[in-house]
Scaffold this active site. Structure first.
Site, PDB file in Angstrom:
ATOM      1  N   LYS A 128      38.983  46.287  25.459  1.00 14.51           N
ATOM      2  CA  LYS A 128      39.610  46.470  26.784  1.00 14.51           C
ATOM      3  C   LYS A 128      40.469  45.268  27.162  1.00 14.51           C
ATOM      4  O   LYS A 128      41.616  45.414  27.567  1.00 14.51           O
ATOM      5  CB  LYS A 128      38.503  46.659  27.831  1.00 14.51           C
ATOM      6  CG  LYS A 128      39.007  46.591  29.254  1.00 14.51           C
ATOM      7  CD  LYS A 128      37.912  46.833  30.265  1.00 14.51           C
ATOM      8  CE  LYS A 128      37.178  45.583  30.705  1.00 14.51           C
ATOM      9  NZ  LYS A 128      37.925  44.713  31.609  1.00 14.51           N
ATOM     10  N   ASN A 129      39.899  44.060  27.008  1.00 11.31           N
ATOM     11  CA  ASN A 129      40.608  42.878  27.495  1.00 11.31           C
ATOM     12  C   ASN A 129      41.782  42.467  26.609  1.00 11.31           C
ATOM     13  O   ASN A 129      42.560  41.591  26.984  1.00 11.31           O
ATOM     14  CB  ASN A 129      39.636  41.703  27.664  1.00 11.31           C
ATOM     15  CG  ASN A 129      38.765  41.878  28.896  1.00 11.31           C
ATOM     16  OD1 ASN A 129      38.951  42.825  29.666  1.00 11.31           O
ATOM     17  ND2 ASN A 129      37.810  40.973  29.076  1.00 11.31           N
ATOM     18  N   CYS A 142      36.675  40.052  44.691  1.00 16.53           N
ATOM     19  CA  CYS A 142      35.944  41.004  43.877  1.00 16.53           C
ATOM     20  C   CYS A 142      34.504  40.539  43.804  1.00 16.53           C
ATOM     21  O   CYS A 142      34.184  39.405  44.168  1.00 16.53           O
ATOM     22  CB  CYS A 142      36.583  41.168  42.508  1.00 16.53           C
ATOM     23  SG  CYS A 142      35.801  40.306  41.203  1.00 16.53           S
ATOM     24  N   ARG A 145      38.126  34.616  42.655  1.00 18.30           N
ATOM     25  CA  ARG A 145      39.112  34.894  41.604  1.00 18.30           C
ATOM     26  C   ARG A 145      40.565  34.894  42.094  1.00 18.30           C
ATOM     27  O   ARG A 145      41.245  35.922  42.050  1.00 18.30           O
ATOM     28  CB  ARG A 145      38.782  36.215  40.911  1.00 18.30           C
ATOM     29  CG  ARG A 145      37.425  36.200  40.267  1.00 18.30           C
ATOM     30  CD  ARG A 145      37.098  37.482  39.595  1.00 18.30           C
ATOM     31  NE  ARG A 145      37.561  37.533  38.217  1.00 18.30           N
ATOM     32  CZ  ARG A 145      37.362  38.571  37.409  1.00 18.30           C
ATOM     33  NH1 ARG A 145      36.766  39.632  37.836  1.00 18.30           N
ATOM     34  NH2 ARG A 145      37.779  38.528  36.177  1.00 18.30           N
ATOM     35  N   ASP A 198      31.224  37.010  29.893  1.00 18.97           N
ATOM     36  CA  ASP A 198      31.074  38.466  29.850  1.00 18.97           C
ATOM     37  C   ASP A 198      29.843  38.919  29.062  1.00 18.97           C
ATOM     38  O   ASP A 198      29.555  40.115  28.999  1.00 18.97           O
ATOM     39  CB  ASP A 198      32.342  39.118  29.257  1.00 18.97           C
ATOM     40  CG  ASP A 198      33.488  39.132  30.252  1.00 18.97           C
ATOM     41  OD1 ASP A 198      33.265  38.774  31.419  1.00 18.97           O
ATOM     42  OD2 ASP A 198      34.616  39.498  29.855  1.00 18.97           O
ATOM     43  N   ARG A 234      34.446  51.744  33.420  1.00 23.36           N
ATOM     44  CA  ARG A 234      35.654  50.908  33.362  1.00 23.36           C
ATOM     45  C   ARG A 234      35.746  50.190  32.018  1.00 23.36           C
ATOM     46  O   ARG A 234      36.839  49.855  31.572  1.00 23.36           O
ATOM     47  CB  ARG A 234      35.625  49.840  34.472  1.00 23.36           C
ATOM     48  CG  ARG A 234      35.845  50.393  35.861  1.00 23.36           C
ATOM     49  CD  ARG A 234      35.960  49.251  36.855  1.00 23.36           C
ATOM     50  NE  ARG A 234      36.737  48.172  36.290  1.00 23.36           N
ATOM     51  CZ  ARG A 234      36.482  46.872  36.437  1.00 23.36           C
ATOM     52  NH1 ARG A 234      35.465  46.485  37.163  1.00 23.36           N
ATOM     53  NH2 ARG A 234      37.248  45.972  35.866  1.00 23.36           N
TER      54      ARG A 234
HETATM   55  C1  UD1 Z   1      39.309  37.411  32.048  1.00 21.70           C
HETATM   56  C2  UD1 Z   1      38.620  38.658  31.561  1.00 21.70           C
HETATM   57  C3  UD1 Z   1      37.209  38.731  32.133  1.00 21.70           C
HETATM   58  C4  UD1 Z   1      36.440  37.438  31.840  1.00 21.70           C
HETATM   59  C5  UD1 Z   1      37.236  36.220  32.267  1.00 21.70           C
HETATM   60  C6  UD1 Z   1      36.590  34.907  31.832  1.00 21.70           C
HETATM   61  C7  UD1 Z   1      40.478  40.190  31.237  1.00 21.70           C
HETATM   62  C8  UD1 Z   1      41.193  41.412  31.687  1.00 21.70           C
HETATM   63  N1  UD1 Z   1      39.417  39.805  31.975  1.00 21.70           N
HETATM   64  O1  UD1 Z   1      39.403  37.524  33.473  1.00 21.70           O
HETATM   65  O2  UD1 Z   1      36.551  39.857  31.557  1.00 21.70           O
HETATM   66  O3  UD1 Z   1      35.219  37.458  32.540  1.00 21.70           O
HETATM   67  O4  UD1 Z   1      38.563  36.267  31.682  1.00 21.70           O
HETATM   68  O5  UD1 Z   1      36.425  34.886  30.462  1.00 21.70           O
HETATM   69  O6  UD1 Z   1      40.830  39.607  30.237  1.00 21.70           O
HETATM   70  N2  UD1 Z   1      41.056  31.116  38.404  1.00 21.70           N
HETATM   71  C9  UD1 Z   1      41.672  30.509  39.475  1.00 21.70           C
HETATM   72  N3  UD1 Z   1      43.018  30.706  39.660  1.00 21.70           N
HETATM   73  C10 UD1 Z   1      43.769  31.498  38.845  1.00 21.70           C
HETATM   74  C11 UD1 Z   1      43.128  32.107  37.754  1.00 21.70           C
HETATM   75  C12 UD1 Z   1      41.773  31.897  37.559  1.00 21.70           C
HETATM   76  O7  UD1 Z   1      41.040  29.794  40.259  1.00 21.70           O
HETATM   77  O8  UD1 Z   1      44.971  31.652  39.084  1.00 21.70           O
HETATM   78  C13 UD1 Z   1      39.607  30.891  38.164  1.00 21.70           C
HETATM   79  C14 UD1 Z   1      38.788  32.165  38.336  1.00 21.70           C
HETATM   80  O9  UD1 Z   1      38.441  32.375  39.680  1.00 21.70           O
HETATM   81  C15 UD1 Z   1      37.597  31.875  37.449  1.00 21.70           C
HETATM   82  C16 UD1 Z   1      38.206  31.063  36.299  1.00 21.70           C
HETATM   83  O10 UD1 Z   1      39.432  30.543  36.805  1.00 21.70           O
HETATM   84  O11 UD1 Z   1      36.650  31.096  38.111  1.00 21.70           O
HETATM   85  C17 UD1 Z   1      38.491  31.858  35.040  1.00 21.70           C
HETATM   86  O12 UD1 Z   1      39.172  33.043  35.364  1.00 21.70           O
HETATM   87  P1  UD1 Z   1      40.145  33.796  34.374  1.00 21.70           P
HETATM   88  O13 UD1 Z   1      40.016  33.277  32.992  1.00 21.70           O
HETATM   89  O14 UD1 Z   1      41.507  33.809  34.981  1.00 21.70           O
HETATM   90  O15 UD1 Z   1      39.562  35.278  34.430  1.00 21.70           O
HETATM   91  P2  UD1 Z   1      40.406  36.586  34.255  1.00 21.70           P
HETATM   92  O16 UD1 Z   1      41.589  36.291  33.425  1.00 21.70           O
HETATM   93  O17 UD1 Z   1      40.599  37.233  35.577  1.00 21.70           O
END
Ligand code: UD1
Length: 417
Positions: A22-23, A117, A122, A305, A397
């Site tokens: 999925k990711n 969420c 996030r 995850d 999902r």
């Molecule tokens: C992706 C994965 C999700 C996984 C996560 C961490 C997908 C579609 N989803 O989510 O399944 O749990 O990586 O491995 O690939 N953050 C900020 N600002 C930003 C972006 C992130 O503060 O602009 C923080 C987030 O709140 C979190 C951390 O950084 O605490 C990591 O998040 P991130 O790696 O961005 O997660 P996703 O990409 O949303």
């Protein structure tokens, strides 16, 4: 709302085929926005998140043609509406992945903020900051991100934290920017590498994917390509945990342990016998697992995850495990549901202490997010008696035909409408 009814206490046994990731699929499908030529994908998982994204891309003018059981052609030639509306984005945070490609190809984008969420705030500030560094003008009004740029300019970007979709968004945008972009502190997740491989086959010039510094030389345009989505390492890990928790013996097909070292190591520490083949994994569980402590962190460390699934196996293991969550601030919601099955878990901030119990007892529980749901399924399979899991739309999902796959392994699981 659908529920899952599980008769627990049966050791899983047999073979099951793992689906595409999925990711990896979500960002890779968004890459179709970068080209006016068709892209052909295979090993696409059938998941609600994928259907949501296809609806979103379709609304933007991208041609969507399903091919066979797991194939798809996306044609970005008709892209005419660079808008991601709230009603679609709110159900799936990963919709933010359209922002970079839309801006790079159309010179503008309007994408609804994903909002909060269940597993934490996030934010998407790093996505926005990176695009601004590439020359985009970005405003946030009435819940929408408005981004504009004549042509993005290559830039040096260092993200404040490791962000997976942030890295993917910026890497896609940089493919069509003028000049070189360097992303420092980049996510090293295998899904980032799968996306980079797809982009390279479209004509992008990318080096360093899989390391924490990714370099992208912008090109004028990207062309069509074919790409097979990598296997889902989290689905793989989830079935391994389900087999481990039930004292089972399973063989997982069309997958690889290449990206699962930290998970496989922990399962071996728990006493499982694991045999790896090029595209299959065999696991035989001991009669009782040993507790395993862990700490989540960006790849290649233990994935957040898989945290909930390991909490479930620790509930029935011998000993005491400490689980530390470092990626998300609120990712222990499954703990209170696991306690309903008789688990002994204490939460303090981002630490959980799990004392294994001799047996869990079936109960009615509620799924709160995708991986939390998976942990409840695992615990339900290990528990004596019937467990009813409510709100399983979360599971749909991210897990393709979960009740069918589990049934193939001998589990007694049925979906209740
Ligand atoms: C992706 C994965 C999700 C996984 C996560 C961490 C997908 C579609 N989803 O989510 O399944 O749990 O990586 O491995 O690939 N953050 C900020 N600002 C930003 C972006 C992130 O503060 O602009 C923080 C987030 O709140 C979190 C951390 O950084 O605490 C990591 O998040 P991130 O790696 O961005 O997660 P996703 O990409 O949303």
């Amino acid at each position: 709302m659908d529920k899952l009814a599980i008769q627990g206490g049966i050791a899983l046994s047999g073979e099951v085929t793992i689906s595409g990731a999925k990711n990896a699929a979500l960002p890779i499908l968004c890459a179709a926005l970068l080209s006016a030529e068709p892209l052909k994908f295979s090993n696409l998982p059938h998941l609600n998140d994928i259907s949501t994204l296809l609806r979103l891309l379709g609304q933007m003018g991208v041609g969507v043609t399903l091919e066979g059981s797991d194939g798809l052609v996306l044609d970005g030639g008709g892209l005419n509406n660079p808008l991601a509306p709230y009603d679609l984005v709110k159900t799936m945070r990963a919709s933010i992945l359209v922002l970079g490609p839309l801006l790079a190809r159309c010179g503008e984008a309007r994408v609804s903020l994903p909002g909060g969420c269940a597993i934490g705030a996030r934010p998407v500030d790093q996505h926005i900051k990176g695009l601004q560094a590439m020359g985009a003008e970005i405003t946030v009004e009435q819940g929408y991100i408005h981004a504009k740029a004549n042509r993005l300019q290559g830039a040096r970007i260092c993200t404040d934290m490791v962000t997976v979709t942030g890295t993917e968004n910026l890497m896609m945008a940089a493919c069509l920017a003028e000049g070189e972009t360097v992303i420092e502190n980049a996510a090293r997740e295998p899904e980032v590498v799968d996306l980079a491989n797809c982009l390279v086959s479209m004509g992008a010039r990318i080096s360093g994917a899989g390391t924490d510094v990714i370099r992208i030389q912008g090109v004028e345009r990207l062309h069509g390509a074919e790409h097979a989505i990598m296997p889902d390492r989290i689905e793989t890990g989830t079935y391994l945990c389900a087999a481990a928790a039930t004292g089972g013996e399973v063989r997982l097909l069309r997958t690889s342990a290449a990206y699962l070292d930290s998970v496989v190591d922990k399962l071996m520490d728990a006493g499982c016998d694991i045999r790896l083949e090029r595209d299959a994994i065999n696991l035989k569980a001991p009669p009782r697992l040993k507790s395993v402590s862990l700490r989540t962190a960006p790849y290649p460390a233990f994935p957040t995850d898989m945290q909930a699934q390991f909490m479930a196996i620790n509930c029935v293991a011998e000993g005491v495990a400490t689980i530390r969550e470092t990626i998300f601030e609120n990712r222990f919601m499954h703990a209170s549901e696991l306690q309903r099955l008789g688990a002994d878990i204490q939460i303090e901030g981002n630490n959980a202490v799990v004392r294994g119990v001799a047996r869990l007892e079936g109960a009615t529980v509620m799924a709160t997010d995708l991986r939390a749901s998976a942990s409840l399924v695992i615990a339900g399979l290990a528990a004596q008696g019937e467990t009813i899991i409510d709100r399983i739309y979360h599971l749909d999902r991210g897990y393709e035909r979960i009740e069918e796959k589990l049934a193939r392994l001998g589990a007694q699981v049925r979906r209740v409408h």
